[in-house]
Design a protein around this motif. Structure first.
Motif, PDB file in Angstrom:
ATOM      1  N   SER A   1      27.143  47.503  33.222  1.00 34.89           N
ATOM      2  CA  SER A   1      26.304  46.377  32.818  1.00 34.89           C
ATOM      3  C   SER A   1      26.990  45.060  33.132  1.00 34.89           C
ATOM      4  O   SER A   1      26.392  44.155  33.719  1.00 34.89           O
ATOM      5  CB  SER A   1      25.984  46.476  31.318  1.00 34.89           C
ATOM      6  N   ARG A   2      28.246  44.934  32.749  1.00 32.91           N
ATOM      7  CA  ARG A   2      28.980  43.691  32.980  1.00 32.91           C
ATOM      8  C   ARG A   2      29.168  43.414  34.465  1.00 32.91           C
ATOM      9  O   ARG A   2      29.028  42.285  34.929  1.00 32.91           O
ATOM     10  CB  ARG A   2      30.339  43.754  32.266  1.00 32.91           C
ATOM     11  N   GLU A   3      29.479  44.436  35.227  1.00 31.58           N
ATOM     12  CA  GLU A   3      29.801  44.249  36.641  1.00 31.58           C
ATOM     13  C   GLU A   3      28.583  44.009  37.523  1.00 31.58           C
ATOM     14  O   GLU A   3      28.639  43.194  38.440  1.00 31.58           O
ATOM     15  CB  GLU A   3      30.583  45.452  37.180  1.00 31.58           C
ATOM     16  N   SER A   4      27.493  44.739  37.290  1.00 31.56           N
ATOM     17  CA  SER A   4      26.384  44.701  38.251  1.00 31.56           C
ATOM     18  C   SER A   4      24.996  44.695  37.624  1.00 31.56           C
ATOM     19  O   SER A   4      24.013  44.807  38.347  1.00 31.56           O
ATOM     20  CB  SER A   4      26.493  45.900  39.194  1.00 31.56           C
ATOM     21  N   HIS A   5      24.925  44.554  36.312  1.00 28.90           N
ATOM     22  CA  HIS A   5      23.618  44.663  35.634  1.00 28.90           C
ATOM     23  C   HIS A   5      22.909  45.944  36.078  1.00 28.90           C
ATOM     24  O   HIS A   5      21.730  45.926  36.417  1.00 28.90           O
ATOM     25  CB  HIS A   5      22.749  43.439  35.881  1.00 28.90           C
ATOM     26  N   ALA A   6      23.668  47.033  36.099  1.00 32.38           N
ATOM     27  CA  ALA A   6      23.149  48.343  36.511  1.00 32.38           C
ATOM     28  C   ALA A   6      22.525  48.277  37.902  1.00 32.38           C
ATOM     29  O   ALA A   6      21.487  48.863  38.174  1.00 32.38           O
ATOM     30  CB  ALA A   6      22.171  48.906  35.481  1.00 32.38           C
ATOM     31  N   GLY A   7      23.180  47.527  38.778  1.00 29.56           N
ATOM     32  CA  GLY A   7      22.766  47.439  40.174  1.00 29.56           C
ATOM     33  C   GLY A   7      21.775  46.330  40.481  1.00 29.56           C
ATOM     34  O   GLY A   7      21.529  46.033  41.649  1.00 29.56           O
ATOM     35  N   ALA A   8      21.229  45.688  39.471  1.00 27.92           N
ATOM     36  CA  ALA A   8      20.156  44.712  39.675  1.00 27.92           C
ATOM     37  C   ALA A   8      20.584  43.473  40.460  1.00 27.92           C
ATOM     38  O   ALA A   8      19.752  42.845  41.108  1.00 27.92           O
ATOM     39  CB  ALA A   8      19.557  44.299  38.336  1.00 27.92           C
ATOM     40  N   VAL A   9      21.851  43.125  40.412  1.00 26.41           N
ATOM     41  CA  VAL A   9      22.292  41.898  41.090  1.00 26.41           C
ATOM     42  C   VAL A   9      23.009  42.175  42.415  1.00 26.41           C
ATOM     43  O   VAL A   9      23.535  41.256  43.035  1.00 26.41           O
ATOM     44  CB  VAL A   9      23.202  41.039  40.172  1.00 26.41           C
ATOM     45  N   LEU A  10      23.006  43.418  42.856  1.00 23.05           N
ATOM     46  CA  LEU A  10      23.713  43.770  44.080  1.00 23.05           C
ATOM     47  C   LEU A  10      22.818  43.608  45.305  1.00 23.05           C
ATOM     48  O   LEU A  10      21.601  43.764  45.227  1.00 23.05           O
ATOM     49  CB  LEU A  10      24.223  45.208  44.001  1.00 23.05           C
ATOM     50  N   ASP A  26      42.048  38.833  27.393  1.00 27.00           N
ATOM     51  CA  ASP A  26      40.974  38.384  28.261  1.00 27.00           C
ATOM     52  C   ASP A  26      41.286  37.072  28.985  1.00 27.00           C
ATOM     53  O   ASP A  26      40.465  36.584  29.763  1.00 27.00           O
ATOM     54  CB  ASP A  26      39.679  38.193  27.460  1.00 27.00           C
ATOM     55  N   ALA A  27      42.454  36.510  28.762  1.00 24.87           N
ATOM     56  CA  ALA A  27      42.764  35.185  29.315  1.00 24.87           C
ATOM     57  C   ALA A  27      42.606  35.120  30.830  1.00 24.87           C
ATOM     58  O   ALA A  27      42.156  34.116  31.367  1.00 24.87           O
ATOM     59  CB  ALA A  27      44.171  34.762  28.913  1.00 24.87           C
ATOM     60  N   GLY A  28      42.927  36.187  31.537  1.00 25.20           N
ATOM     61  CA  GLY A  28      42.836  36.172  32.994  1.00 25.20           C
ATOM     62  C   GLY A  28      41.573  36.801  33.548  1.00 25.20           C
ATOM     63  O   GLY A  28      41.432  36.951  34.756  1.00 25.20           O
ATOM     64  N   THR A  29      40.639  37.165  32.675  1.00 26.43           N
ATOM     65  CA  THR A  29      39.428  37.848  33.127  1.00 26.43           C
ATOM     66  C   THR A  29      38.318  36.851  33.465  1.00 26.43           C
ATOM     67  O   THR A  29      38.370  35.681  33.093  1.00 26.43           O
ATOM     68  CB  THR A  29      38.908  38.827  32.055  1.00 26.43           C
ATOM     69  N   THR A  30      37.308  37.347  34.138  1.00 26.26           N
ATOM     70  CA  THR A  30      36.142  36.547  34.476  1.00 26.26           C
ATOM     71  C   THR A  30      35.514  35.979  33.203  1.00 26.26           C
ATOM     72  O   THR A  30      35.249  36.723  32.262  1.00 26.26           O
ATOM     73  CB  THR A  30      35.109  37.406  35.235  1.00 26.26           C
ATOM     74  N   GLN A  31      35.322  34.686  33.187  1.00 27.57           N
ATOM     75  CA  GLN A  31      34.769  33.945  32.038  1.00 27.57           C
ATOM     76  C   GLN A  31      35.633  34.054  30.783  1.00 27.57           C
ATOM     77  O   GLN A  31      35.205  33.675  29.710  1.00 27.57           O
ATOM     78  CB  GLN A  31      33.326  34.365  31.719  1.00 27.57           C
ATOM     79  N   ARG A  32      36.806  34.641  30.911  1.00 26.84           N
ATOM     80  CA  ARG A  32      37.753  34.789  29.806  1.00 26.84           C
ATOM     81  C   ARG A  32      37.194  35.610  28.627  1.00 26.84           C
ATOM     82  O   ARG A  32      37.602  35.436  27.483  1.00 26.84           O
ATOM     83  CB  ARG A  32      38.237  33.418  29.325  1.00 26.84           C
ATOM     84  N   ASP A  33      36.263  36.513  28.942  1.00 25.28           N
ATOM     85  CA  ASP A  33      35.661  37.316  27.872  1.00 25.28           C
ATOM     86  C   ASP A  33      35.305  38.737  28.306  1.00 25.28           C
ATOM     87  O   ASP A  33      34.606  39.451  27.613  1.00 25.28           O
ATOM     88  CB  ASP A  33      34.409  36.630  27.316  1.00 25.28           C
ATOM     89  N   TYR A  34      35.806  39.173  29.449  1.00 23.88           N
ATOM     90  CA  TYR A  34      35.386  40.443  30.039  1.00 23.88           C
ATOM     91  C   TYR A  34      35.556  41.625  29.083  1.00 23.88           C
ATOM     92  O   TYR A  34      34.628  42.399  28.867  1.00 23.88           O
ATOM     93  CB  TYR A  34      36.150  40.699  31.335  1.00 23.88           C
ATOM     94  N   GLY A  35      36.752  41.793  28.531  1.00 18.86           N
ATOM     95  CA  GLY A  35      37.008  42.939  27.652  1.00 18.86           C
ATOM     96  C   GLY A  35      36.134  42.922  26.418  1.00 18.86           C
ATOM     97  O   GLY A  35      35.517  43.926  26.064  1.00 18.86           O
TER      98      GLY A  35
END
Length: 193
Positions: free
Chosen positions: A79-88, A169-178
């Motif tokens: 879900s976080r990475e690809s919205h279940a493929g919807a944004v690819l 999460d400091a180094g993650t995308t938007q600082r909130d990935y985990g």
């Protein structure tokens, strides 16, 4: 019986339901058109992805069982990475650097299978397990749930970026990935993943 055997397998690495999570920060939900943040925002985004996610439920559960990774956690990452493929676009995201539902980065890992295949999900789960093993070695005195959450952050940012628990999460995308992926995983757990 198979489901129970699989559940005990991944719970030895920590139970996603016991991992603390506080938020998706403002930037993540704002990009999704939401005016609020936190766990409710993460759950709303996961809910929006649910229809697409259902296409992959069987594969996610099978991979989770075979790789000892909670299917709900795989779904949270998808879900976080690809919205279940919807944004690819043809399976690619991140300016054509990342491939598939779990957005395996071609600069660091081989891509396998089609973007929505069981082989791809297995590769993503292998990468995650590698991050988990590194977090277990790096943070011996952390609880299993803390190591699990750190591995989720490391899946996005790399293991060297995770230095301490409060700032995982400091180094993650938007600082909130985990935090965001955990909240989404808990939502998918309630949906049978």
């Amino acid at each position: 019986m198979e489901k129970q055997r699989g559940a005990s397998c991944w719970q030895q690495y920590g139970n996603i339901l016991y991992v603390d999570t506080t938020r998706a920060l403002v930037a993540t939900p704002k990009a999704e058109g939401l005016s609020y943040a936190g766990v409710p925002a993460s759950e709303r985004i996961a809910e929006r992805d649910l229809r697409n996610m259902e296409k992959y439920c069987t594969k996610i559960v099978e991979v989770g069982h075979s790789m000892c990774v909670a299917p709900a956690l795989i779904a949270g990452i998808v879900s976080r990475e690809s919205h279940a493929g919807a944004v690819l676009e043809n399976g690619w995201g991140d300016i054509k650097n990342a491939f598939g539902l779990m957005q395996v980065d071609k600069r660091y890992h081989d891509t396998v299978g089609s973007w929505d295949s069981k082989e791809h999900l297995t590769k993503g789960a292998e990468i995650f397990r590698g991050m988990l093993e590194q977090m277990q070695k790096k943070f011996l005195d952390w609880t299993k749930e803390q190591q699990l959450k750190a591995a989720i952050s490391a899946y996005n940012a790399g293991p060297s970026k995770v230095q301490h628990y409060d700032g995982a999460d400091a180094g993650t995308t938007q600082r909130d990935y985990g935090n965001d992926a955990v909240a989404r995983a808990k939502f998918y757990s309630r949906k049978g993943y």
